[in-house]
Design an enzyme around this catalytic site. Structure first.
Site, PDB file in Angstrom:
ATOM      1  CE  LYS A  74      -4.319  -2.373   1.585  1.00 44.80           C
ATOM      2  NZ  LYS A  74      -5.117  -1.926   3.013  1.00 44.80           N
ATOM      3  N   GLY A 134      -0.890  -0.227  15.385  1.00 40.81           N
ATOM      4  CA  GLY A 134      -0.532  -0.645  14.484  1.00 40.81           C
ATOM      5  C   GLY A 134      -0.303   0.765  13.801  1.00 40.81           C
ATOM      6  CG  LEU A 233      -9.350  -2.186  10.794  1.00 42.85           C
ATOM      7  CD1 LEU A 233      -8.297  -1.302   9.478  1.00 42.85           C
ATOM      8  CD2 LEU A 233     -10.636  -1.407  10.347  1.00 42.85           C
TER       9      LEU A 233
END
Ligand code: NAP
Length: 302
Positions: A74, A134, A233
């Protein structure tokens, strides 16, 4: 059900990543294409880090119209793109690429997906405090969404504290309205911040099926409480350890499925200008998660 046969006019899309066997995205997008009668197909595009540049060039040569990007590309895809949406720029991460005649534009629909999930939770987080666990690509998208939602205070907790520090610094430089802080995964450091948070978002893969991480929860859950919204998530399993512990303590909880669906929906719209049937996508995603669970259980037993 009739079988879809690609031809020379078929538009090509896919998911670019390193290890993709558990991805739900192909089921969602291919179903959307079939439902809307679009001549398009979504494929798994797996490549190693050292081959990334060559692989992207091949996608352009073959004429892929667009693709999603997942772990670990990403951020590393950024040098190969020609332009960015404002949210991709703000998050410093790209999860969707649109190829317009060889010009690649990067978008971040994870930001849109997470923002929508928060809005639909019914919890008003304006001027509130968040803890983001994170500091990878997902954390970047979550923080960009929290800025859009006008939170006042965002603390990044991460295993490698240097990564949290760099991320906090990056966002601080671009956003003067929010207060950005960071700390390590040392309980003494995070205890008070976690207790004071209105929103806790776990963006690590800890708790996910098949990731060989022994510890299935990233923080001591004793600091979670009923006045919080806790989101993981991860969506496989649908209820991870952190969510189970948060629920036990009375917190409102959410898994990563809504963000997954909304980000996929936004990518689909970018590529095709059409909206897929959302209700059906939820069903497909839940069935796919169940199949992953059954496959994992069978592998463990074998
Ligand atoms: P990433 O860029 O690789 O970042 C992973 C982060 O998790 C890093 O900060 C890493 O810490 C931390 N981490 C990894 N293993 C850990 C462990 N054993 N203990 C503590 N911390 C650990 O990955 P990502 O793109 O951010 O994705 C993270 C997760 O979010 C994945 O599970 C992915 O499936 C999920 N996700 C879901 C959606 C959705 O739509 N629901 C969207 C995006 C991502 P270090 O800095 O120390 O390495």
């Amino acid at each position: 059900m009739s079988i879809f046969i690609p031809d020379s006019e078929t538009k090509l899309y896919g998911l670019l990543g390193k290890t993709l066997s558990h991805s739900i995205s192909p089921s969602l997008h291919n179903n959307g294409f079939r439902d809307l009668g679009l001549n398009a197909v979504y494929l798994m595009l797996e490549t190693k880090e050292k081959n990334l540049e060559e692989y992207i060039n091949s996608l352009k040569t073959i004429g892929f119209s667009g693709w999603n990007v997942t772990i670990p590309y990403k951020e590393s895809i950024i040098p190969y793109l020609n332009g960015f949406s404002s949210l991709a720029r703000a998050s410093g991460a790209v999860n969707t690429v649109l190829n317009r005649r060889g010009r690649l534009t990067g978008y971040n629909t994870d930001v849109i997906g997470f923002q929508r999930q928060i809005e639909e939770s019914g919890v008003n987080l304006k001027d509130k405090r968040a803890v983001v666990i994170g500091a990878g690509g997902a954390a970047r998208a979550v923080i960009a969404a929290l800025i859009q939602l006008d939170l006042a205070d965002i603390t990044i907790i991460n295993r490698t504290v240097k990564n949290a520090e760099e991320l906090a610094k990056l966002f601080r430089e671009e956003n003067s309205k929010q207060n950005f802080d960071f700390c390590s995964l040392d309980e003494q450091e995070y205890a008070e911040v976690l207790k004071a948070a209105d929103l806790v978002v776990d963006t690590t893969p800890v708790g996910m099926y098949s990731n060989n991480i022994k510890n299935k929860i990233v923080i001591n859950p004793n600091y979670l409480h009923e006045d919080q919204l806790v989101i993981d998530l991860v969506y496989n399993p649908l209820k991870t350890e952190i969510l189970k512990e948060a629920e036990k303590r009375g917190a409102q909880i959410g898994n990563g499925l809504p963000t997954l669906i909304y980000q996929a929906e936004a990518s689909f719209k970018l590529w095709t200008n059409e909206m897929p049937p959302k209700k059906k996508w939820y069903q497909i995603a839940e069935n796919a998660v169940q199949m992953i669970e059954e496959k994992d259980d069978a592998e463990v037993e074998a």
